[in-house]
Design a protein around this motif. Sequence first.
Motif, PDB file in Angstrom:
ATOM      1  N   PRO A   1       0.838  -1.261   0.096  1.00  0.00           N
ATOM      2  CA  PRO A   1      -0.100   0.145  -0.142  1.00  0.00           C
ATOM      3  C   PRO A   1       0.738   1.407  -0.018  1.00  0.00           C
ATOM      4  O   PRO A   1       1.928   1.424   0.629  1.00  0.00           O
ATOM      5  N   GLU A   2       0.566   2.324  -0.688  1.00  0.00           N
ATOM      6  CA  GLU A   2       0.993   3.425  -0.796  1.00  0.00           C
ATOM      7  C   GLU A   2       1.215   4.268   0.582  1.00  0.00           C
ATOM      8  O   GLU A   2       2.169   4.977   0.934  1.00  0.00           O
ATOM      9  N   THR A   3       0.165   4.230   1.379  1.00  0.00           N
ATOM     10  CA  THR A   3       0.145   4.973   2.348  1.00  0.00           C
ATOM     11  C   THR A   3       0.470   4.350   3.846  1.00  0.00           C
ATOM     12  O   THR A   3       0.326   5.100   4.755  1.00  0.00           O
ATOM     13  N   LEU A   4       1.119   3.388   3.764  1.00  0.00           N
ATOM     14  CA  LEU A   4       1.452   2.758   5.038  1.00  0.00           C
ATOM     15  C   LEU A   4       3.011   3.053   5.160  1.00  0.00           C
ATOM     16  O   LEU A   4       3.651   3.219   4.169  1.00  0.00           O
ATOM     17  N   ASP A   5       3.298   3.514   6.327  1.00  0.00           N
ATOM     18  CA  ASP A   5       4.860   3.990   6.563  1.00  0.00           C
ATOM     19  C   ASP A   5       5.632   2.446   6.665  1.00  0.00           C
ATOM     20  O   ASP A   5       5.306   1.610   6.893  1.00  0.00           O
TER      21      ASP A   5
END
Lengths: 101, 101, 101, 101, 101, 101, 101, 101, 101, 101
Positions: J12-16
């Motif tokens: 996922p793009e938004t997980l750090d």
Amino acid sequence: MLFLVDIQVRKPETLDADAWEALTQAESDYGMEARRAGKQLHVWRKAGAYATLAVWDVEDNDELHTLISGLPLFHYLDITVTPLVVHPSTVRWEQIQAGGA
Amino acid sequence: MLFLVDIQVRKPETLDADAWEALTQAESDYGMEARRAGKQLHVWRKAGAYATLAVWDVEDNDELHTLISGLPLFHYLDITVTPLVVHPSTVRWEQIQAGGA
Amino acid sequence: MLFLVDIQVRKPETLDADAWEALTQAESDYGMEARRAGKQLHVWRKAGAYATLAVWDVEDNDELHTLISGLPLFHYLDITVTPLVVHPSTVRWEQIQAGGA
Amino acid sequence: MLFLVDIQVRKPETLDADAWEALTQAESDYGMEARRAGKQLHVWRKAGAYATLAVWDVEDNDELHTLISGLPLFHYLDITVTPLVVHPSTVRWEQIQAGGA
Amino acid sequence: MLFLVDIQVRKPETLDADAWEALTQAESDYGMEARRAGKQLHVWRKAGAYATLAVWDVEDNDELHTLISGLPLFHYLDITVTPLVVHPSTVRWEQIQAGGA
Amino acid sequence: MLFLVDIQVRKPETLDADAWEALTQAESDYGMEARRAGKQLHVWRKAGAYATLAVWDVEDNDELHTLISGLPLFHYLDITVTPLVVHPSTVRWEQIQAGGA
Amino acid sequence: MLFLVDIQVRKPETLDADAWEALTQAESDYGMEARRAGKQLHVWRKAGAYATLAVWDVEDNDELHTLISGLPLFHYLDITVTPLVVHPSTVRWEQIQAGGA
Amino acid sequence: MLFLVDIQVRKPETLDADAWEALTQAESDYGMEARRAGKQLHVWRKAGAYATLAVWDVEDNDELHTLISGLPLFHYLDITVTPLVVHPSTVRWEQIQAGGA
Amino acid sequence: MLFLVDIQVRKPETLDADAWEALTQAESDYGMEARRAGKQLHVWRKAGAYATLAVWDVEDNDELHTLISGLPLFHYLDITVTPLVVHPSTVRWEQIQAGGA
Amino acid sequence: MLFLVDIQVRKPETLDADAWEALTQAESDYGMEARRAGKQLHVWRKAGAYATLAVWDVEDNDELHTLISGLPLFHYLDITVTPLVVHPSTVRWEQIQAGGA
């Protein structure tokens, strides 16, 4: 009147865990009510997937739409609806049963 | 152990009508036997299609394969197999039922 | 109860021209009967294609299946069935009409 | 001139609820206007889906594009356009009707 | 009114070479007539394929259907029809041209 | 040398309206320049879609790539490139024209 | 000017073995000629498939079409054409090479 | 070097039963030889399908191609080849095993 | 051992321009190193796309995986790997060359 | 009872990065436990992809679902499950082995 409803859940990335938990709990309650009302006859989970297959028994297309579009997770679901009819082999099977075969 | 088996019949252009009639009659008899043996729990026809959806209850993958590959029409069918498991809502429903809810 | 039925005709290579002509004539007669009986409400041809879109008005899934599987060209058709419901805007439109708007 | 317009709504994750409500209200008003103007002849919802099928009656491709691209939800829709023509069976049906059959 | 018509030819295995030659010759004559009548504005072959892209200029959907379904190879073609409208940049371009830009 | 370039615009959810407006304005200016330079011969919008079909006339693949990858909206476009050649019927048509037919 | 041409062979059921052998021999001879003429730069077989990938170096789209549509197996091939350009990393690589790096 | 080879058998309509029986017997013998030579490590049938999944262990792509294109049923198979590598978890597992864990 | 690696870049919406610039610069450096090491034999850009086709020459599947999964843009790429073998026509061509033909 | 489980990871793009690292570490530990318990027989990585193919040996569909839906990365995976059965050639091979062939 029977329909197979095939549902794949798409868990959104941007919803927080509590909101998701509340939605899935509401979904479960909703399913119980549909079961109690005799509207959802069968429901299975697909093995290894976040997906369900269910057979709904409704009066008509309108009732099906009202029930499915009311699902708490409706905007997070990929839904495929297949209208079903009695299979000739079920008719034959019931005749055999009735005849004591 | 449950599987959804989704079958689309492809009627071949080059088979003569009698051979096709014999095959479909054999298919129907085969289905009766599977029903009688408790292997085929449910079967529906898709409305407006030459296609069926059935739920099979088998010991394991091997029995499923033996039963499906034995279908008289096997070489004229597009078959999709989906392994199923009990849905959590069914468990919850049965607990409600047992509790008199 | 309404369904959209989307049909693409697959003209078989191996059928002779007379047999095809007889089938398409029978298909046309069948459509007339469905129209007369109020079962087929609308039918259009897709521009540039050997394909139709029709709206059927039937009692239930069973009647839909009986009508569609009885089409003389049934084994030469790719068929997609979509159950329909009244759109909210139609309800609103009818209220406007009734109110003299 | 008739077109079938098949629309699947994609509700965006990042739009807030009020903005979405405003857009869907505007969409409904827009549909009323199209209906009143005789541009949208039929519209149905697909059962169990956030999707519509509509038949538009327009002067030409340009008018169709102007109407569809003006939908308030235009950027949130998957749209398929199918140009339609009168089906031969409708012609035959109208001849039968006219002849008192 | 413009349409892009994308056509992929499917050469049938069972048609003999003379019949195919006659059909493709008739197809070419038909295209000449459409060109002469101003109905087919542009036509290209896709490089490395037995396929064409053409822009047709017709009165309406009915004329498009009549022209396309009359193609001698009609039953051997996969056809996709896309209705077109004038692009805003063409309008802007014509304004620039008219203004001497 | 001709290419059909089929472009579907994907408007990003997260770009603000002003940035999008600036990009689409730049896209329009870019198109004007391509038209002026004789590189873009034709361009149409697909009716009911945020999509274009254009025929580009370029020296070679390299020039095509330079022009298309320079589109201001390049990262928001689904692009399909089809190399085209003169169709035999165009050759025949031009011979007829030249011969005064 | 470079193109990747991806070809999957479809061996027809109804062609006899000698005719097929003659066609594949002609195909091989044709390939040799294209190689000798410097038109086919590279050709590989896909492992485990009756399929090839080749890079053609041609003057323009017309020459590509003439060469590909002249393949003896042309009517038995699924063909995908991809126009290629020099990659920026090749330019950089050649600069490094030239600089003695 | 490992490859997963996924094979779906397409039984041709026009081959007679004896020829098919001979081919499938030859296919089975061929598989035995591949097994004996240590080239085919694993093979499974997909439940309910005329299809196999096998893991081949070969020297390189060339050997894989030679073995797969030599299958007696090669022209009746839809084949997908996936090159495999050792998974990091296998390395970790073997380290655990070696350490007596 | 040769592989065709087909890569489509998906530029993420949420990455800022500097981070993207750094990644694409690293990707270019990485490609140079692969070229220098003789691992990447050919690389082309697809005309009009943010996509590449490259032929890699590696020891085995493991080396291919190590090289491809090490690409700085790896998580932003749609990658298709096709194992290749020498084509029979290349063998024939080299024999012709060696024989002075 | 055997199943092939084909898994493509969607990062996922938004997980750090730390959260992702923790999840992939947990995934690895989970795999070790499945291996130790004899539930995961084989696992491979697809060359050049962030994807795995594994063969699981479980009691039944329920156990498969419990194991797969328990994967720490479950909501970031595209999963395809294929039930497997022993191939006839394995039976034949084992008979040959047992007979000393």
